[in-house]
Scaffold this active site. Structure first.
Site, short mmCIF file in Angstrom:
data_model
loop_
_atom_site.label_atom_id
_atom_site.label_comp_id
_atom_site.label_asym_id
_atom_site.label_seq_id
_atom_site.Cartn_x
_atom_site.Cartn_y
_atom_site.Cartn_z
N CYS A 2 6.61 2.42 -11.73
CA CYS A 2 7.96 1.92 -11.53
C CYS A 2 8.82 2.99 -10.87
O CYS A 2 8.46 4.16 -10.82
CB CYS A 2 8.57 1.52 -12.86
SG CYS A 2 7.58 0.34 -13.78
N ARG A 27 7.50 1.38 -5.19
CA ARG A 27 6.83 1.71 -6.44
C ARG A 27 6.74 0.50 -7.38
O ARG A 27 6.05 0.57 -8.40
CB ARG A 27 7.58 2.84 -7.16
CG ARG A 27 7.52 4.16 -6.45
CD ARG A 27 8.21 5.23 -7.26
NE ARG A 27 7.52 5.49 -8.52
CZ ARG A 27 6.56 6.41 -8.66
NH1 ARG A 27 6.18 7.13 -7.63
NH2 ARG A 27 6.00 6.60 -9.83
N TRP A 74 7.20 -2.50 -11.83
CA TRP A 74 5.88 -3.09 -11.59
C TRP A 74 5.30 -3.41 -12.95
O TRP A 74 5.03 -2.52 -13.74
CB TRP A 74 4.99 -2.12 -10.83
CG TRP A 74 3.72 -2.72 -10.34
CD1 TRP A 74 3.53 -3.49 -9.24
CD2 TRP A 74 2.42 -2.58 -10.95
NE1 TRP A 74 2.21 -3.84 -9.11
CE2 TRP A 74 1.50 -3.30 -10.15
CE3 TRP A 74 1.95 -1.94 -12.08
CZ2 TRP A 74 0.15 -3.39 -10.44
CZ3 TRP A 74 0.60 -2.02 -12.39
CH2 TRP A 74 -0.28 -2.74 -11.56
N ASN A 101 8.86 4.56 -16.85
CA ASN A 101 7.75 4.38 -15.93
C ASN A 101 6.49 4.80 -16.67
O ASN A 101 6.41 5.92 -17.18
CB ASN A 101 7.95 5.25 -14.69
CG ASN A 101 6.69 5.32 -13.83
OD1 ASN A 101 5.92 4.37 -13.77
ND2 ASN A 101 6.49 6.46 -13.18
N GLY A 102 5.49 3.91 -16.75
CA GLY A 102 4.25 4.26 -17.42
C GLY A 102 3.95 3.33 -18.57
O GLY A 102 4.41 2.18 -18.60
N GLU A 485 -12.61 0.91 4.63
CA GLU A 485 -11.16 1.02 4.71
C GLU A 485 -10.57 -0.11 5.53
O GLU A 485 -9.51 -0.66 5.19
CB GLU A 485 -10.77 2.38 5.30
CG GLU A 485 -9.28 2.60 5.48
CD GLU A 485 -8.47 2.56 4.20
OE1 GLU A 485 -7.24 2.52 4.29
OE2 GLU A 485 -9.07 2.56 3.09
N LYS A 489 -7.80 -2.85 4.14
CA LYS A 489 -6.51 -3.10 4.77
C LYS A 489 -6.29 -4.60 4.99
O LYS A 489 -5.21 -5.13 4.73
CB LYS A 489 -6.40 -2.35 6.11
CG LYS A 489 -6.24 -0.86 5.96
CD LYS A 489 -4.85 -0.46 5.54
CE LYS A 489 -4.69 0.15 4.22
NZ LYS A 489 -5.64 0.85 3.48
N GLU A 492 -5.64 -6.23 1.61
CA GLU A 492 -4.37 -5.82 1.00
C GLU A 492 -3.18 -6.55 1.59
O GLU A 492 -2.27 -6.95 0.86
CB GLU A 492 -4.16 -4.31 1.20
CG GLU A 492 -4.95 -3.43 0.28
CD GLU A 492 -4.68 -1.96 0.55
OE1 GLU A 492 -4.52 -1.20 -0.43
OE2 GLU A 492 -4.63 -1.56 1.73
N HIS A 508 -29.80 -7.80 3.24
CA HIS A 508 -30.20 -7.92 1.83
C HIS A 508 -29.24 -8.79 1.03
O HIS A 508 -29.10 -8.62 -0.18
CB HIS A 508 -30.32 -6.53 1.21
CG HIS A 508 -31.41 -5.70 1.80
ND1 HIS A 508 -32.73 -5.85 1.48
CD2 HIS A 508 -31.36 -4.73 2.76
CE1 HIS A 508 -33.46 -5.00 2.17
NE2 HIS A 508 -32.66 -4.31 2.96
N LYS A 607 2.61 1.12 -4.85
CA LYS A 607 2.14 2.28 -4.10
C LYS A 607 1.34 3.24 -4.96
O LYS A 607 0.32 3.76 -4.53
CB LYS A 607 3.35 3.01 -3.49
CG LYS A 607 2.97 4.19 -2.59
CD LYS A 607 2.24 3.74 -1.36
CE LYS A 607 1.91 4.89 -0.43
NZ LYS A 607 1.07 4.45 0.69
#
Length: 612
Positions: A2, A27, A74, A101-102, A485, A489, A492, A508, A607
């Site tokens: 947060c 955040r 968040w 936050n946490g 990556e 992207k 996301e 396979h 983030k």
């Protein structure tokens, strides 16, 4: 993960808090709120959704208070509702509020005890126990109340508290999550990131875990175990406040994609002087480097993919076995460690909980530890023997871009330094690679300039495939982490299902997913496995797939095998990851924009992941 911002000073607090929250919205943006100290009591405005909803609810004026705090959330505990939005209050909402936050891990036990003592809870959050505990402990001194409450809390969190009866005062504490003090002239800030106050002051203090900080307009005081301690060092931040703004680009993500040449240039910076490589912060003597027998790289998400790149280049140049691992899994494997093992934790924010826990475990078990991060004074830097910093400036976009390429550049420098000390590469080859690394920012800029000039078909490819239901990404050797990556992207920011595999592994299982017209993105830059990649391309085309290849400039052969080709500038094979990823970033970006999506704030993501 947060965002927190608190202010005391001579100016009106509300616009400063809202401005700070705007810079912290990356955040978390499930909900947001502010608490303002008015004469009659604490006044609150909260709203669900993105920050604009809070701005609209707060209105253009109506408060002249110079004391308040704010939060953007968040969600971890409790659904996304206004009741669960911070700031959270105790039984007397007019007196006391906190933002957190946490996670408070022992909140259930604490909550039951508080209910038994007569406290009434109004939210589903774990954080609400803190404000009730402070309410119970408060006897006129908020610092001492927090000093008594803090040891009872288990977990990882940052808390900032405000009390109506102590005007012009905020109190905060951190435990393994970020808290920074911004020092101004006659005004001061508490925040979870310097971005919140960068436009107002560049003087910052980073408290240690368990240090309680009190800010007033006159300054900041620090306490440990109830006693005042010496003021920690003040750091002068050299980031331009414009780095937190879009700078004319349509989104933060696009801006940060285009900042990659500068991010890599700054990261290399004075570490390469002529043909000399300087990594003073490595934290190992030359004898210790020569005695290393193994390297473990722990990270998550994009940083993990950078770590996989690191495996290839360190093994090739320094001839050390390297194991990249997902931090959240590694810590529960009972890993085998010794003094001749170097554990490298990679975290853009320096606060990623899984990665911080991993390096902490490694250090406790006797391994040598090194962090690679973009943020000074963060938790990971406190848990390792040494830290190497990327120098990207603030990255606002949730989907990482410039931090990946900077991490790859820094891992390349690290690999070369290890090779130099261990004498596993001839000096002239080291000098050649250093020269190519020094040129890498120019090669990145060259590609982006060609994109602007319309010399690549990224927009056209995105237009043709943005409505496809599935993408497959393939790569081999150094191209594999690039494919991983690229697929991340796309997932996301466009929400299109995508798989990424080693091209040799495709037959396979994943080949069963292919049908007529399935887009297959293949990293096919020039290297010793190029012919193998071409064979894998043929296997996909035989099943009707449409191949989009990322290839090295000048390779005309690839045009006989792929349906679309995007060329990147030529560079040695082991440096290609930093270049080949850029067209994949842009392809995902263009597809997401064509789908009308907010690329800076992908759904369900934030983030910095500061919880397990």
């Amino acid at each position: 993960m947060c965002g927190i911002i608190g202010y005391v000073g001579a100016r009106e607090a509300k616009p400063l808090l809202l401005s700070g929250l705007r810079r912290l919205e990356y955040r978390g943006y499930d909900s947001a709120g502010i608490a303002l100290r008015e004469d009659s009591g604490l006044d609150y405005v909260r709203a669900v959704g993105n920050l604009q909803n809070l701005v609209d609810a707060a209105g253009p004026n109506g408060s002249t208070t110079r004391h308040g705090l704010g939060h953007t959330r968040w969600a971890t505990h409790g659904s996304v509702t206004e009741l669960n939005a911070h700031p959270l209050t105790g039984c007397d909402a007019s007196k006391l509020a906190i933002v957190l936050n946490g996670i408070v891990e022992n909140y259930r036990e604490l909550r039951n005890n508080l209910i038994a003592d007569g406290h009434a809870f109004t939210s589903e959050t774990d954080a609400e126990v803190v404000v009730h505990m402070l309410e119970q402990e408060y006897d006129g001194d908020l610092v001492q109340a927090l000093t008594r409450v803090y040891p009872q809390l288990e977990g990882h969190f940052t808390i900032v508290a405000i009390h109506h009866d102590q005007p012009d005062l905020l109190v905060g504490v951190r435990n393994q999550t970020p808290l920074v003090v911004g020092l101004g002239q006659g005004e001061n800030f508490l925040a979870s990131n310097v971005a919140a106050f960068l436009a107002e002051t560049r003087r910052a203090v980073f408290p240690d875990d368990g240090e309680i900080v009190e800010i007033t307009p006159a300054g900041a005081r620090f306490f440990h175990d109830g006693a005042e301690i010496e003021h920690p060092a003040v750091e002068e931040l050299d980031w331009d406040e414009e780095a937190a703004e879009k700078g004319g680009y349509e989104t933060f993500m696009l801006k940060e994609i285009y900042e990659q040449p500068d991010a890599v240039r700054e990261t290399i910076g004075d570490r390469v002087r002529g043909h000399q490589l300087v990594l003073d912060a490595l934290g190992l003597t030359e004898l210790e480097v020569r005695n290393l027998r193994r390297i473990v790289i722990v990270a998550a998400g994009t940083s993990y993919h950078a770590g996989v790149v690191g495996r290839y280049i360190i093994e090739e140049w320094a001839r050390l076995p390297v194991e990249p691992d997902i931090a959240s899994e590694w810590i529960y494997r009972n890993p085998v460690l010794s003094r001749d093992t170097l554990v490298i934790g990679i975290s853009q924010s320096g606060e990623s909980r899984d990665t911080v826990n991993a390096v902490k475990l490694a250090r406790e078990r006797g391994a040598r530890t090194l962090a690679i991060t973009n943020m000074m004074g963060t938790q990971i830097t406190r848990e390792v023997d040494a830290t190497l910093y990327t120098r990207c400036g603030i990255e606002i976009g949730v989907a990482a871009s410039k931090t990946f390429t900077a991490q790859v550049a820094l891992l390349s420098l690290l690999a070369l330094k290890l090779a130099e000390i261990r004498q596993t590469l001839p000096q002239d080859e080291i000098e050649f690679i250093l020269d190519r690394l020094h040129e890498l920012p120019d090669r990145l800029a060259e590609f982006l300039n060609d994109v602007d000039a319309g010399r690549h078909r990224i927009d056209d490819i995105a237009q043709r495939f943005h409505d496809k239901p599935f993408f497959l990404y393939l790569g081999r050797h150094i191209g594999l982490p690039v494919a991983l990556e690229g697929a991340l992207k796309l997932k996301e920011i466009s929400y299109i299902p995508a798989d990424a595999y080693s091209a040799g592994e495709m037959k396979h299982g994943p080949i069963a997913m292919l049908e007529e017209g399935t887009p297959v993105v293949v990293v096919a830059t020039d290297n010793h496995v190029y012919e193998k990649i071409v064979s894998n391309i043929q296997e996909t085309r035989a099943r009707g797939a449409h191949v989009i290849a990322i290839a090295t400039e000048g390779n005309e052969d690839i045009q006989h095998h792929a349906d679309d080709v995007i060329y990147v500038p030529r560079t040695p094979a082991f440096l290609q990851a930093a270049l080949a990823v850029v067209p994949l970033q842009l392809l995902a970006y263009r597809i997401a924009r064509l789908r009308g999506l907010n690329v800076d704030q992908p759904r369900n993501l934030a983030k910095t992941v500061t919880v397990e």
